[in-house]
Motif scaffolding. Structure first.
Motif, PDB file in Angstrom:
ATOM      1  N   HIS A   1      28.195   5.572-120.823  1.00 13.61           N
ATOM      2  CA  HIS A   1      28.175   6.255-119.532  1.00 13.61           C
ATOM      3  C   HIS A   1      29.418   7.139-119.415  1.00 13.61           C
ATOM      4  O   HIS A   1      30.501   6.764-119.871  1.00 13.61           O
ATOM      5  CB  HIS A   1      28.175   5.222-118.412  1.00 13.61           C
ATOM      6  CG  HIS A   1      27.684   5.729-117.094  1.00 13.61           C
ATOM      7  ND1 HIS A   1      26.471   5.358-116.553  1.00 13.61           N
ATOM      8  CD2 HIS A   1      28.249   6.575-116.197  1.00 13.61           C
ATOM      9  CE1 HIS A   1      26.310   5.947-115.377  1.00 13.61           C
ATOM     10  NE2 HIS A   1      27.386   6.688-115.137  1.00 13.61           N
ATOM     11  N   VAL A   2      29.265   8.322-118.800  1.00 16.20           N
ATOM     12  CA  VAL A   2      30.395   9.231-118.574  1.00 16.20           C
ATOM     13  C   VAL A   2      30.660   9.323-117.082  1.00 16.20           C
ATOM     14  O   VAL A   2      29.742   9.534-116.284  1.00 16.20           O
ATOM     15  CB  VAL A   2      30.124  10.636-119.153  1.00 16.20           C
ATOM     16  CG1 VAL A   2      31.262  11.595-118.783  1.00 16.20           C
ATOM     17  CG2 VAL A   2      29.970  10.571-120.665  1.00 16.20           C
ATOM     18  N   TYR A   3      31.933   9.171-116.703  1.00 18.92           N
ATOM     19  CA  TYR A   3      32.364   9.255-115.300  1.00 18.92           C
ATOM     20  C   TYR A   3      33.209  10.512-115.135  1.00 18.92           C
ATOM     21  O   TYR A   3      34.267  10.639-115.768  1.00 18.92           O
ATOM     22  CB  TYR A   3      33.163   8.012-114.920  1.00 18.92           C
ATOM     23  CG  TYR A   3      32.388   6.726-115.073  1.00 18.92           C
ATOM     24  CD1 TYR A   3      31.710   6.161-113.996  1.00 18.92           C
ATOM     25  CD2 TYR A   3      32.313   6.082-116.312  1.00 18.92           C
ATOM     26  CE1 TYR A   3      30.978   4.989-114.139  1.00 18.92           C
ATOM     27  CE2 TYR A   3      31.578   4.911-116.457  1.00 18.92           C
ATOM     28  CZ  TYR A   3      30.921   4.379-115.371  1.00 18.92           C
ATOM     29  OH  TYR A   3      30.183   3.217-115.522  1.00 18.92           O
ATOM     30  N   LEU A   4      32.712  11.440-114.331  1.00 19.94           N
ATOM     31  CA  LEU A   4      33.439  12.674-114.056  1.00 19.94           C
ATOM     32  C   LEU A   4      34.342  12.411-112.860  1.00 19.94           C
ATOM     33  O   LEU A   4      33.884  12.353-111.715  1.00 19.94           O
ATOM     34  CB  LEU A   4      32.456  13.811-113.772  1.00 19.94           C
ATOM     35  CG  LEU A   4      31.452  14.078-114.911  1.00 19.94           C
ATOM     36  CD1 LEU A   4      30.347  14.997-114.442  1.00 19.94           C
ATOM     37  CD2 LEU A   4      32.152  14.661-116.120  1.00 19.94           C
ATOM     38  N   VAL A   5      35.635  12.251-113.130  1.00 19.18           N
ATOM     39  CA  VAL A   5      36.575  11.715-112.149  1.00 19.18           C
ATOM     40  C   VAL A   5      37.595  12.766-111.723  1.00 19.18           C
ATOM     41  O   VAL A   5      38.212  13.426-112.561  1.00 19.18           O
ATOM     42  CB  VAL A   5      37.304  10.482-112.737  1.00 19.18           C
ATOM     43  CG1 VAL A   5      38.355   9.968-111.760  1.00 19.18           C
ATOM     44  CG2 VAL A   5      36.301   9.379-113.077  1.00 19.18           C
ATOM     45  N   GLY A   6      37.790  12.881-110.419  1.00 16.64           N
ATOM     46  CA  GLY A   6      38.812  13.774-109.889  1.00 16.64           C
ATOM     47  C   GLY A   6      40.165  13.087-109.890  1.00 16.64           C
ATOM     48  O   GLY A   6      40.319  11.994-109.336  1.00 16.64           O
ATOM     49  N   ALA A   7      41.169  13.725-110.492  1.00 14.75           N
ATOM     50  CA  ALA A   7      42.513  13.154-110.576  1.00 14.75           C
ATOM     51  C   ALA A   7      43.372  13.542-109.379  1.00 14.75           C
ATOM     52  O   ALA A   7      44.528  13.145-109.300  1.00 14.75           O
ATOM     53  CB  ALA A   7      43.200  13.604-111.867  1.00 14.75           C
ATOM     54  N   GLY A   8      42.813  14.331-108.447  1.00 18.65           N
ATOM     55  CA  GLY A   8      43.593  14.755-107.299  1.00 18.65           C
ATOM     56  C   GLY A   8      44.580  15.849-107.650  1.00 18.65           C
ATOM     57  O   GLY A   8      44.534  16.451-108.724  1.00 18.65           O
ATOM     58  N   SER A   9      45.521  16.086-106.747  1.00 26.49           N
ATOM     59  CA  SER A   9      46.420  17.234-106.885  1.00 26.49           C
ATOM     60  C   SER A   9      47.707  16.923-107.619  1.00 26.49           C
ATOM     61  O   SER A   9      48.568  17.790-107.748  1.00 26.49           O
ATOM     62  CB  SER A   9      46.753  17.782-105.495  1.00 26.49           C
ATOM     63  OG  SER A   9      47.317  16.755-104.688  1.00 26.49           O
ATOM     64  N   GLY A  10      47.886  15.719-108.113  1.00 26.77           N
ATOM     65  CA  GLY A  10      49.064  15.404-108.904  1.00 26.77           C
ATOM     66  C   GLY A  10      49.797  14.166-108.457  1.00 26.77           C
ATOM     67  O   GLY A  10      50.332  13.422-109.287  1.00 26.77           O
TER      68      GLY A  10
ATOM     69  N   MET B   1      32.148  14.528-125.242  1.00 29.33           N
ATOM     70  CA  MET B   1      31.729  13.476-124.312  1.00 29.33           C
ATOM     71  C   MET B   1      30.428  12.825-124.767  1.00 29.33           C
ATOM     72  O   MET B   1      30.271  11.600-124.683  1.00 29.33           O
ATOM     73  CB  MET B   1      31.589  14.053-122.901  1.00 29.33           C
ATOM     74  CG  MET B   1      32.900  14.468-122.270  1.00 29.33           C
ATOM     75  SD  MET B   1      32.718  14.908-120.522  1.00 29.33           S
ATOM     76  CE  MET B   1      31.669  16.355-120.639  1.00 29.33           C
ATOM     77  N   VAL B   2      29.501  13.635-125.243  1.00 28.34           N
ATOM     78  CA  VAL B   2      28.222  13.104-125.724  1.00 28.34           C
ATOM     79  C   VAL B   2      28.452  12.185-126.926  1.00 28.34           C
ATOM     80  O   VAL B   2      27.886  11.082-127.008  1.00 28.34           O
ATOM     81  CB  VAL B   2      27.271  14.255-126.085  1.00 28.34           C
ATOM     82  CG1 VAL B   2      26.047  13.723-126.845  1.00 28.34           C
ATOM     83  CG2 VAL B   2      26.827  14.999-124.836  1.00 28.34           C
ATOM     84  N   THR B   3      29.301  12.619-127.858  1.00 27.28           N
ATOM     85  CA  THR B   3      29.573  11.811-129.054  1.00 27.28           C
ATOM     86  C   THR B   3      30.202  10.475-128.686  1.00 27.28           C
ATOM     87  O   THR B   3      29.807   9.417-129.210  1.00 27.28           O
ATOM     88  CB  THR B   3      30.505  12.585-130.004  1.00 27.28           C
ATOM     89  OG1 THR B   3      29.858  13.784-130.430  1.00 27.28           O
ATOM     90  CG2 THR B   3      30.858  11.739-131.218  1.00 27.28           C
ATOM     91  N   LEU B   4      31.170  10.507-127.780  1.00 27.43           N
ATOM     92  CA  LEU B   4      31.836   9.269-127.381  1.00 27.43           C
ATOM     93  C   LEU B   4      30.855   8.320-126.690  1.00 27.43           C
ATOM     94  O   LEU B   4      30.844   7.109-126.961  1.00 27.43           O
ATOM     95  CB  LEU B   4      32.999   9.594-126.437  1.00 27.43           C
ATOM     96  CG  LEU B   4      34.198  10.313-127.057  1.00 27.43           C
ATOM     97  CD1 LEU B   4      35.168  10.770-125.968  1.00 27.43           C
ATOM     98  CD2 LEU B   4      34.924   9.416-128.057  1.00 27.43           C
ATOM     99  N   ALA B   5      30.029   8.858-125.808  1.00 26.22           N
ATOM    100  CA  ALA B   5      29.075   8.021-125.087  1.00 26.22           C
ATOM    101  C   ALA B   5      28.019   7.450-126.025  1.00 26.22           C
ATOM    102  O   ALA B   5      27.643   6.267-125.916  1.00 26.22           O
ATOM    103  CB  ALA B   5      28.424   8.820-123.966  1.00 26.22           C
ATOM    104  N   ARG B   6      27.536   8.255-126.935  1.00 24.80           N
ATOM    105  CA  ARG B   6      26.504   7.786-127.871  1.00 24.80           C
ATOM    106  C   ARG B   6      27.035   6.714-128.814  1.00 24.80           C
ATOM    107  O   ARG B   6      26.253   5.932-129.378  1.00 24.80           O
ATOM    108  CB  ARG B   6      25.937   8.968-128.653  1.00 24.80           C
ATOM    109  CG  ARG B   6      24.934   9.792-127.852  1.00 24.80           C
ATOM    110  CD  ARG B   6      24.403  10.944-128.668  1.00 24.80           C
ATOM    111  NE  ARG B   6      23.264  11.588-128.020  1.00 24.80           N
ATOM    112  CZ  ARG B   6      22.699  12.729-128.445  1.00 24.80           C
ATOM    113  NH1 ARG B   6      23.190  13.328-129.542  1.00 24.80           N
ATOM    114  NH2 ARG B   6      21.676  13.242-127.808  1.00 24.80           N
ATOM    115  N   SER B   7      28.345   6.665-129.004  1.00 27.81           N
ATOM    116  CA  SER B   7      28.920   5.621-129.853  1.00 27.81           C
ATOM    117  C   SER B   7      29.094   4.309-129.096  1.00 27.81           C
ATOM    118  O   SER B   7      29.624   3.332-129.634  1.00 27.81           O
ATOM    119  CB  SER B   7      30.274   6.076-130.403  1.00 27.81           C
ATOM    120  OG  SER B   7      31.244   6.173-129.369  1.00 27.81           O
TER     121      SER B   7
END
Length: 299
Positions: A51-60, A120-126
């Motif tokens: 699974h891939v999580y698209l995560v916001g890191a905020g402004s710093g 991202m696809v390669t990491l998730a597929r592994s």
């Protein structure tokens, strides 16, 4: 022995906490994460393999990171991160977690966008759980759509975790509301990259007195922005503010008008990343001692 002043002492304590967190990621701010999770902040869930999580890191500012983002960083098998992710946020990633830097700067991309999607696809597929860590909010000028498309084409499940975008952070640190009802009935986020085929924004549509404009990625286009809005009807003395490195200790800002801002910026250059705010709400920029406490809260 002479006593330490409050500001140096706080900086020393923060530096020590960051150092400890690098050697023991279970510690943040002097207390163990498990104490917070069990007694104060009941976080639930686990990173799912594949699974891939698209995560916001905020402004710093690491304290502006969402609880969910912090949890996922502590659980993921791999983190794919951008240039604008702060060191304090990266310090939350446990030792042993795979790290992949894919940052982009103007004129220099460490990895093309298509290759980021493929990674991202390669990491998730592994079978790995993957956090794609992006500065600010991933859905606001973060090319999230392209990454979602790449994951969908490969049938890789994805989850979006929003973050605090630079506009919200900069306005808060400067002590102003983006949508004060006496100044702005609407708020517009605009990319200054001029990526469209015609290469020119619709200045007449943007030159309104009842809204707040926030331009992203526009530090090199301040003169064009000021000229375009003036030519479209906004007065020379219309307020504009530039905020660089919002919420971080090295935050800098310039406040002026459409007429004088290009000269101000030439005399006092700002670093990137920088957001540009245009609108009468800028006249509310904090100057009183009480309001300055808001400006300094991130430090």
């Amino acid at each position: 022995m002479r006593a330490l002043s409050k500001v140096p002492l706080m900086k020393w304590c923060n530096s020590l906490a960051r150092l400890v967190s690098r050697f023991n990621p279970g510690w943040v701010g002097g207390e163990k994460l498990d104490r917070y999770t069990s007694n104060r902040l009941p976080l639930k869930g686990d990173c799912q393999p594949g699974h891939v999580y698209l995560v916001g890191a905020g402004s710093g500012d690491v304290e502006l990171l969402t609880l969910k983002a912090a949890r996922l960083l502590g659980q993921a098998d791999a983190v794919v991160y951008d240039r604008l992710v702060g060191d304090d946020v990266l310090a939350l990633i446990p030792r042993g977690t795979e790290r992949h830097y894919v940052g982009k700067a103007s004129g220099h991309h460490s990895m093309p966008q298509a290759e980021i999607g493929a990674l991202m696809v390669t990491l998730a597929r592994s079978g790995k759980s993957v956090v794609r860590l992006k500065g600010g909010d991933p859905a606001i000028f973060g090319r999230m759509g392209e990454e979602l498309d790449a994951l969908a084409a490969a049938h890789v499940p994805a989850t979006i975790v929003p973050g605090i975008t630079a506009a919200s952070s900069a306005a808060a640190c400067m002590g102003i509301p983006l949508t004060d009802r006496g100044h702005a009935q609407q708020l517009r986020f605009v990319t200054a990259q001029l990526c469209r085929e015609d290469g020119t924004p619709d200045w007449s549509a943007l030159a309104r007195r009842d809204e707040t404009l926030v331009f992203y990625m526009g530090l090199s286009k301040v003169e064009a922005i000021c000229a375009g809005l003036r030519d479209a009807g906004l007065p020379d003395d219309w307020p504009i503010m530039l905020v660089a490195n919002a919420s971080q200790p090295d935050q800098q800002s310039l406040v002026g008008t459409l007429a004088d801002m290009p000269l101000q910026l030439a005399a006092s250059p700002l670093p990137s990343p920088c957001v540009i705010m245009v609108g009468s709400v800028v006249t509310r920029v904090a100057t009183s001692p009480a309001a300055l406490d808001i400006h300094n809260a991130a430090y």
